[in-house]
Design a protein around this motif. Structure first.
Motif, PDB file in Angstrom:
ATOM      1  N   PHE A 184     -63.519  19.104   8.690  1.00  0.00           N
ATOM      2  CA  PHE A 184     -63.792  18.303   7.491  1.00  0.00           C
ATOM      3  C   PHE A 184     -63.966  19.209   6.278  1.00  0.00           C
ATOM      4  O   PHE A 184     -63.440  18.922   5.189  1.00  0.00           O
ATOM      5  N   ALA A 185     -64.711  20.293   6.444  1.00  0.00           N
ATOM      6  CA  ALA A 185     -64.972  21.209   5.329  1.00  0.00           C
ATOM      7  C   ALA A 185     -63.673  21.817   4.810  1.00  0.00           C
ATOM      8  O   ALA A 185     -63.523  22.046   3.605  1.00  0.00           O
ATOM      9  N   SER A 186     -62.726  22.050   5.706  1.00  0.00           N
ATOM     10  CA  SER A 186     -61.433  22.590   5.291  1.00  0.00           C
ATOM     11  C   SER A 186     -60.663  21.571   4.448  1.00  0.00           C
ATOM     12  O   SER A 186     -60.042  21.916   3.434  1.00  0.00           O
ATOM     13  N   VAL A 187     -60.721  20.299   4.879  1.00  0.00           N
ATOM     14  CA  VAL A 187     -60.077  19.233   4.108  1.00  0.00           C
ATOM     15  C   VAL A 187     -60.743  19.096   2.740  1.00  0.00           C
ATOM     16  O   VAL A 187     -60.074  18.915   1.717  1.00  0.00           O
ATOM     17  N   LEU A 188     -62.069  19.188   2.713  1.00  0.00           N
ATOM     18  CA  LEU A 188     -62.805  19.114   1.454  1.00  0.00           C
ATOM     19  C   LEU A 188     -62.401  20.242   0.515  1.00  0.00           C
ATOM     20  O   LEU A 188     -62.198  20.023  -0.687  1.00  0.00           O
ATOM     21  N   LYS A 189     -62.279  21.435   1.049  1.00  0.00           N
ATOM     22  CA  LYS A 189     -61.864  22.585   0.228  1.00  0.00           C
ATOM     23  C   LYS A 189     -60.502  22.330  -0.413  1.00  0.00           C
ATOM     24  O   LYS A 189     -60.283  22.628  -1.599  1.00  0.00           O
ATOM     25  N   THR A 190     -59.580  21.766   0.359  1.00  0.00           N
ATOM     26  CA  THR A 190     -58.255  21.461  -0.172  1.00  0.00           C
ATOM     27  C   THR A 190     -58.348  20.440  -1.308  1.00  0.00           C
ATOM     28  O   THR A 190     -57.666  20.567  -2.338  1.00  0.00           O
ATOM     29  N   ALA A 191     -59.207  19.431  -1.123  1.00  0.00           N
ATOM     30  CA  ALA A 191     -59.387  18.412  -2.167  1.00  0.00           C
ATOM     31  C   ALA A 191     -59.982  19.021  -3.428  1.00  0.00           C
ATOM     32  O   ALA A 191     -59.562  18.703  -4.545  1.00  0.00           O
ATOM     33  N   LEU A 192     -60.966  19.898  -3.264  1.00  0.00           N
ATOM     34  CA  LEU A 192     -61.577  20.552  -4.421  1.00  0.00           C
ATOM     35  C   LEU A 192     -60.564  21.454  -5.125  1.00  0.00           C
ATOM     36  O   LEU A 192     -60.516  21.509  -6.359  1.00  0.00           O
ATOM     37  N   ASP A 193     -59.746  22.152  -4.355  1.00  0.00           N
ATOM     38  CA  ASP A 193     -58.731  23.035  -4.936  1.00  0.00           C
ATOM     39  C   ASP A 193     -57.678  22.259  -5.732  1.00  0.00           C
ATOM     40  O   ASP A 193     -57.098  22.789  -6.684  1.00  0.00           O
ATOM     41  N   SER A 194     -57.438  21.001  -5.332  1.00  0.00           N
ATOM     42  CA  SER A 194     -56.379  20.224  -5.979  1.00  0.00           C
ATOM     43  C   SER A 194     -56.660  19.957  -7.451  1.00  0.00           C
ATOM     44  O   SER A 194     -55.736  19.742  -8.242  1.00  0.00           O
ATOM     45  N   GLY A 195     -57.930  19.957  -7.823  1.00  0.00           N
ATOM     46  CA  GLY A 195     -58.246  19.704  -9.224  1.00  0.00           C
ATOM     47  C   GLY A 195     -58.788  20.925  -9.940  1.00  0.00           C
ATOM     48  O   GLY A 195     -59.147  20.844 -11.113  1.00  0.00           O
ATOM     49  N   ALA A 196     -58.841  22.050  -9.250  1.00  0.00           N
ATOM     50  CA  ALA A 196     -59.513  23.229  -9.802  1.00  0.00           C
ATOM     51  C   ALA A 196     -58.559  24.131 -10.577  1.00  0.00           C
ATOM     52  O   ALA A 196     -57.347  24.093 -10.397  1.00  0.00           O
ATOM     53  N   ALA A 197     -59.160  24.926 -11.451  1.00  0.00           N
ATOM     54  CA  ALA A 197     -58.400  25.942 -12.172  1.00  0.00           C
ATOM     55  C   ALA A 197     -58.025  27.062 -11.207  1.00  0.00           C
ATOM     56  O   ALA A 197     -58.703  27.267 -10.189  1.00  0.00           O
ATOM     57  N   PRO A 198     -56.951  27.779 -11.477  1.00  0.00           N
ATOM     58  CA  PRO A 198     -56.547  28.878 -10.595  1.00  0.00           C
ATOM     59  C   PRO A 198     -57.668  29.911 -10.422  1.00  0.00           C
ATOM     60  O   PRO A 198     -58.373  30.242 -11.371  1.00  0.00           O
ATOM     61  N   ASN A 199     -57.829  30.362  -9.207  1.00  0.00           N
ATOM     62  CA  ASN A 199     -58.766  31.439  -8.868  1.00  0.00           C
ATOM     63  C   ASN A 199     -60.247  31.061  -9.001  1.00  0.00           C
ATOM     64  O   ASN A 199     -61.106  31.929  -8.966  1.00  0.00           O
ATOM     65  N   GLN A 200     -60.557  29.780  -9.154  1.00  0.00           N
ATOM     66  CA  GLN A 200     -61.977  29.416  -9.176  1.00  0.00           C
ATOM     67  C   GLN A 200     -62.545  29.561  -7.766  1.00  0.00           C
ATOM     68  O   GLN A 200     -61.842  29.367  -6.780  1.00  0.00           O
ATOM     69  N   CYS A 201     -63.827  29.918  -7.687  1.00  0.00           N
ATOM     70  CA  CYS A 201     -64.424  30.250  -6.390  1.00  0.00           C
ATOM     71  C   CYS A 201     -65.289  29.146  -5.800  1.00  0.00           C
ATOM     72  O   CYS A 201     -65.779  29.274  -4.675  1.00  0.00           O
ATOM     73  N   LEU A 202     -65.479  28.041  -6.515  1.00  0.00           N
ATOM     74  CA  LEU A 202     -66.445  27.036  -6.077  1.00  0.00           C
ATOM     75  C   LEU A 202     -66.064  26.395  -4.745  1.00  0.00           C
ATOM     76  O   LEU A 202     -66.928  26.128  -3.912  1.00  0.00           O
ATOM     77  N   SER A 203     -64.779  26.150  -4.532  1.00  0.00           N
ATOM     78  CA  SER A 203     -64.376  25.543  -3.262  1.00  0.00           C
ATOM     79  C   SER A 203     -64.647  26.478  -2.093  1.00  0.00           C
ATOM     80  O   SER A 203     -65.008  26.034  -0.992  1.00  0.00           O
ATOM     81  N   ARG A 204     -64.504  27.782  -2.329  1.00  0.00           N
ATOM     82  CA  ARG A 204     -64.782  28.754  -1.270  1.00  0.00           C
ATOM     83  C   ARG A 204     -66.277  28.831  -0.978  1.00  0.00           C
ATOM     84  O   ARG A 204     -66.687  29.016   0.173  1.00  0.00           O
ATOM     85  N   VAL A 205     -67.095  28.689  -2.020  1.00  0.00           N
ATOM     86  CA  VAL A 205     -68.550  28.671  -1.816  1.00  0.00           C
ATOM     87  C   VAL A 205     -68.947  27.442  -1.005  1.00  0.00           C
ATOM     88  O   VAL A 205     -69.771  27.520  -0.076  1.00  0.00           O
ATOM     89  N   ALA A 206     -68.363  26.288  -1.342  1.00  0.00           N
ATOM     90  CA  ALA A 206     -68.660  25.061  -0.600  1.00  0.00           C
ATOM     91  C   ALA A 206     -68.272  25.208   0.870  1.00  0.00           C
ATOM     92  O   ALA A 206     -69.030  24.827   1.770  1.00  0.00           O
ATOM     93  N   TYR A 207     -67.090  25.771   1.117  1.00  0.00           N
ATOM     94  CA  TYR A 207     -66.633  25.961   2.493  1.00  0.00           C
ATOM     95  C   TYR A 207     -67.539  26.955   3.229  1.00  0.00           C
ATOM     96  O   TYR A 207     -67.872  26.753   4.403  1.00  0.00           O
ATOM     97  N   SER A 208     -67.969  27.996   2.526  1.00  0.00           N
ATOM     98  CA  SER A 208     -68.882  28.966   3.136  1.00  0.00           C
ATOM     99  C   SER A 208     -70.206  28.300   3.506  1.00  0.00           C
ATOM    100  O   SER A 208     -70.800  28.607   4.543  1.00  0.00           O
TER     101      SER A 208
END
Length: 215
Positions: free
Chosen positions: A69-93
């Motif tokens: 689920f967390a991996s799917v969430l990361k993909t969803a967060l990345d879909s609207g994010a600016a390039p190279n933003q780290c927030l989705s990686r923090v959420a997944y971590s």
């Protein structure tokens, strides 16, 4: 139904396994207020051993699904994010830290069950029980990172509805406030995160179902 629709529903599977396991296993002996001696505690674990074992493995499977689920969430967060933003990686971590905390929690439970069945010194079981009752730190860190980073990413970049971002922000704040007056606040962050996972799962599944028609 394609995999893009099914994948977000892993959050619902996670919740079903956690809740189902908890209901099947019942209240762990470590939570029984009436058990005051080490011998009583060990005897209770031996009595509930089979049910607690099944419950523990069900919940462990649920946590494994939670990582998906967390991996799917990361993909969803990345879909609207600016390039190279780290927030989705923090959420997944944060989700991974939560999973590690759960693995420690379940390992302690298995250790207490086996020790009780093997008639190990009850004092040792009591010591493990004390550790088990206070192993919440990885859970708290994981929930705080998952919800705070998700909130910041959603509110700043999108990817998911803003209301999910605001709800995640409220949970993140609650997770770091032990209590207000005599009312405990932080303990409510765990069930609230479960509700957020449920809502996020359904939202991502609906968006995935609509995506082909919009293409």
């Amino acid at each position: 139904m394609n995999s893009k629709v099914l994948a977000p529903l892993s959050g619902i599977v996670f919740l079903a396994l956690i809740i189902g396991g908890g209901l099947y296993g019942g209240e762990p002996p470590a939570e029984h207020i009436g058990l005051k001696s080490a011998n009583e505690l060990a005897a209770a674990y031996a009595t509930q051993a089979d049910r607690l074992t099944v419950a523990t493995y069900l919940m462990a499977l649920g946590v494994a699904v939670f990582v998906y689920f967390a991996s799917v969430l990361k993909t969803a967060l990345d879909s609207g994010a600016a390039p190279n933003q780290c927030l989705s990686r923090v959420a997944y971590s944060g989700a991974l830290i939560f999973a590690v905390g759960a693995a420690i929690d379940f390992s302690l439970m298995v250790a207490m069950i086996d020790a009780a069945k093997d008639k190990v010194d009850p004092v040792a079981i009591q010591a493990l029980s004390a550790y088990w009752k206070n192993d919440f730190v990885p859970f708290a860190i994981g929930i705080t990172l998952l919800t705070s980073a998700s909130a910041l990413s959603i509110l700043k970049y999108g990817g998911l509805p803003k209301w999910l971002g605001w709800l995640a922000a409220l949970i993140a704040v609650a997770a770091v406030i032990p209590e207000i007056g005599s009312v405990p606040i932080a303990p409510f962050a765990f069930p609230a995160t479960g509700i957020w996972v449920l809502l996020a799962s359904v939202t991502m599944a609906v968006h995935a179902k609509k995506a082909p028609a919009a293409a």
